[in-house]
Design a protein around this motif. Structure first.
Motif, short mmCIF file in Angstrom:
data_model
loop_
_atom_site.label_atom_id
_atom_site.label_comp_id
_atom_site.label_asym_id
_atom_site.label_seq_id
_atom_site.Cartn_x
_atom_site.Cartn_y
_atom_site.Cartn_z
N GLN A 1 -8.69 -5.18 17.77
CA GLN A 1 -7.50 -4.14 18.26
C GLN A 1 -7.81 -2.64 17.75
OE1 GLN A 1 -4.58 -6.29 15.91
NE2 GLN A 1 -3.46 -6.70 17.77
N ALA A 2 -8.47 -2.25 16.37
CA ALA A 2 -8.87 -1.13 15.98
C ALA A 2 -10.04 -0.46 17.08
CB ALA A 2 -9.34 -1.06 14.71
N ALA A 3 -10.81 -1.32 17.40
CA ALA A 3 -12.30 -0.89 18.19
C ALA A 3 -11.41 -0.80 19.70
CB ALA A 3 -13.19 -2.02 18.41
N ALA A 4 -10.66 -1.39 20.10
CA ALA A 4 -10.03 -1.16 21.60
C ALA A 4 -9.17 0.27 21.34
CB ALA A 4 -9.27 -2.21 21.84
N ALA A 5 -8.49 0.60 20.33
CA ALA A 5 -7.70 1.70 20.28
C ALA A 5 -8.65 2.93 20.22
CB ALA A 5 -6.87 1.73 19.05
N ILE A 6 -9.79 2.90 19.55
CA ILE A 6 -10.56 3.98 19.39
C ILE A 6 -11.58 3.84 20.67
CG2 ILE A 6 -12.82 4.61 18.49
CD1 ILE A 6 -11.99 3.01 15.96
N LYS A 7 -11.77 3.11 21.65
CA LYS A 7 -12.48 3.01 22.83
C LYS A 7 -11.59 3.60 23.96
CE LYS A 7 -15.74 0.52 25.75
NZ LYS A 7 -16.48 -0.55 25.69
N ASP A 8 -10.44 3.09 24.03
CA ASP A 8 -9.25 3.16 25.15
C ASP A 8 -8.42 4.26 24.86
OD1 ASP A 8 -10.98 0.92 26.56
OD2 ASP A 8 -9.35 -0.28 25.64
N GLY A 9 -8.12 4.39 23.65
CA GLY A 9 -7.11 5.37 23.42
C GLY A 9 -5.85 4.72 22.98
N VAL A 10 -4.75 5.47 22.64
CA VAL A 10 -3.55 4.91 22.39
C VAL A 10 -2.40 5.50 23.17
CG1 VAL A 10 -1.71 4.15 20.59
CG2 VAL A 10 -3.99 3.96 20.00
N ASN A 11 -1.40 5.01 24.14
CA ASN A 11 -0.41 5.47 24.67
C ASN A 11 0.59 4.80 24.43
OD1 ASN A 11 -2.03 7.43 26.40
ND2 ASN A 11 -3.06 5.78 27.29
N LYS A 12 1.79 5.41 24.22
CA LYS A 12 3.08 4.95 23.81
C LYS A 12 4.21 5.71 24.61
CE LYS A 12 6.03 3.14 20.19
NZ LYS A 12 6.16 3.11 18.56
N ASP A 13 5.11 5.06 25.27
CA ASP A 13 6.34 5.59 25.82
C ASP A 13 5.75 6.88 26.88
OD1 ASP A 13 7.95 4.05 24.75
OD2 ASP A 13 8.12 5.30 23.04
N GLY A 14 4.45 6.51 27.45
CA GLY A 14 4.03 7.41 28.59
C GLY A 14 3.49 8.60 27.84
N MET A 15 3.35 8.59 26.52
CA MET A 15 2.68 9.89 25.86
C MET A 15 1.27 9.34 25.17
SD MET A 15 4.38 12.10 22.49
CE MET A 15 3.32 13.03 21.55
N THR A 16 0.22 10.03 25.14
CA THR A 16 -0.99 10.00 24.52
C THR A 16 -0.93 10.05 22.96
OG1 THR A 16 -2.13 10.35 26.57
CG2 THR A 16 -3.40 10.67 24.46
N LYS A 17 -0.93 9.06 22.43
CA LYS A 17 -0.85 9.37 20.43
C LYS A 17 -2.18 9.22 20.14
CE LYS A 17 3.37 8.44 19.94
NZ LYS A 17 4.39 9.18 19.13
N MET A 18 -3.18 8.68 20.89
CA MET A 18 -4.66 8.84 20.32
C MET A 18 -5.58 9.09 21.44
SD MET A 18 -6.88 6.75 17.77
CE MET A 18 -7.70 5.85 18.43
N ILE A 19 -6.36 9.88 21.57
CA ILE A 19 -7.32 9.96 22.71
C ILE A 19 -8.34 8.85 22.78
CG2 ILE A 19 -7.06 12.57 23.32
CD1 ILE A 19 -9.78 12.99 22.29
N ALA A 20 -8.88 8.69 24.03
CA ALA A 20 -10.07 7.57 24.03
C ALA A 20 -11.19 8.17 23.73
CB ALA A 20 -9.96 6.92 25.22
N PHE A 21 -12.08 7.47 22.83
CA PHE A 21 -13.36 7.80 22.26
C PHE A 21 -14.59 6.98 22.98
CE2 PHE A 21 -10.51 9.58 19.25
CZ PHE A 21 -10.93 10.82 19.10
N GLY A 22 -14.37 6.32 24.02
CA GLY A 22 -15.14 5.24 24.58
C GLY A 22 -16.25 6.30 25.37
N GLY A 23 -15.82 7.43 25.85
CA GLY A 23 -16.82 8.23 26.66
C GLY A 23 -17.73 8.97 25.62
N ARG A 24 -17.36 9.05 24.32
CA ARG A 24 -18.14 9.84 23.45
C ARG A 24 -18.90 8.99 22.33
NH1 ARG A 24 -13.69 14.23 20.77
NH2 ARG A 24 -12.91 14.64 22.87
N LEU A 25 -18.52 7.93 22.10
CA LEU A 25 -19.00 6.97 21.03
C LEU A 25 -19.54 5.61 21.71
CD1 LEU A 25 -16.30 7.43 18.31
CD2 LEU A 25 -18.39 8.51 18.56
N THR A 26 -20.57 5.13 21.25
CA THR A 26 -21.18 3.92 21.77
C THR A 26 -20.24 2.73 21.12
OG1 THR A 26 -22.68 3.39 19.92
CG2 THR A 26 -23.30 4.83 21.96
N ASP A 27 -20.52 1.55 21.56
CA ASP A 27 -19.80 0.34 21.24
C ASP A 27 -20.33 0.15 19.58
OD1 ASP A 27 -18.47 -0.03 23.44
OD2 ASP A 27 -19.63 -1.58 24.08
N ASP A 28 -21.73 0.33 19.24
CA ASP A 28 -22.13 0.25 18.07
C ASP A 28 -21.50 1.37 17.19
OD1 ASP A 28 -23.57 -2.01 18.59
OD2 ASP A 28 -25.35 -0.76 18.74
#
Length: 109
Positions: free
Chosen positions: A68-95
């Motif tokens: 779940q933590a990895a998914a939040a980092i990779k995909d970001g976190v959105n709640k109630d239509g608001m971005t709570k955490m941006i996605a870092f999947g485009g910046r960071l590798t899976d490793d």
């Protein structure tokens, strides 16, 4: 000849380090610290504004698993239509994300 071998060896070392990416603490400082703070407590103005999780809390840490933590980092976190955490999947590798999750686990007090 020794110079050529030294240059090639240095290039290979630098290439292997670049392939590994930044270490998790550097990734934390570059991507997470603005909201979660240097220690993970989220005691920053941005962290307070976004109600970021206090990652030093054992209770908070037990509320999510590593996937779940990895998914939040990779995909970001959105709640109630608001971005709570941006996605870092485009910046960071899976490793790098996996290493960052392991780093987050060290923040628990």
């Amino acid at each position: 000849m020794k110079i050529i071998v030294t240059v090639i060896s240095s290039f290979c070392l630098v290439s292997s380090l670049a392939a590994q990416g930044a270490n998790p603490k550097t990734n934390w400082m570059n991507n997470c610290m603005q909201c979660h703070g240097p220690d993970g407590s989220a005691n920053t103005s941005m962290g307070k504004a976004l109600n970021a999780k206090d990652l030093t809390s054992a209770q908070i840490q037990s509320s999510f698993n590593d996937a779940q933590a990895a998914a939040a980092i990779k995909d970001g976190v959105n709640k109630d239509g608001m971005t709570k955490m941006i996605a870092f999947g485009g910046r960071l590798t899976d490793d790098e994300i996996k290493a960052l999750v392991a780093y987050v686990r060290t923040l628990k007090k």
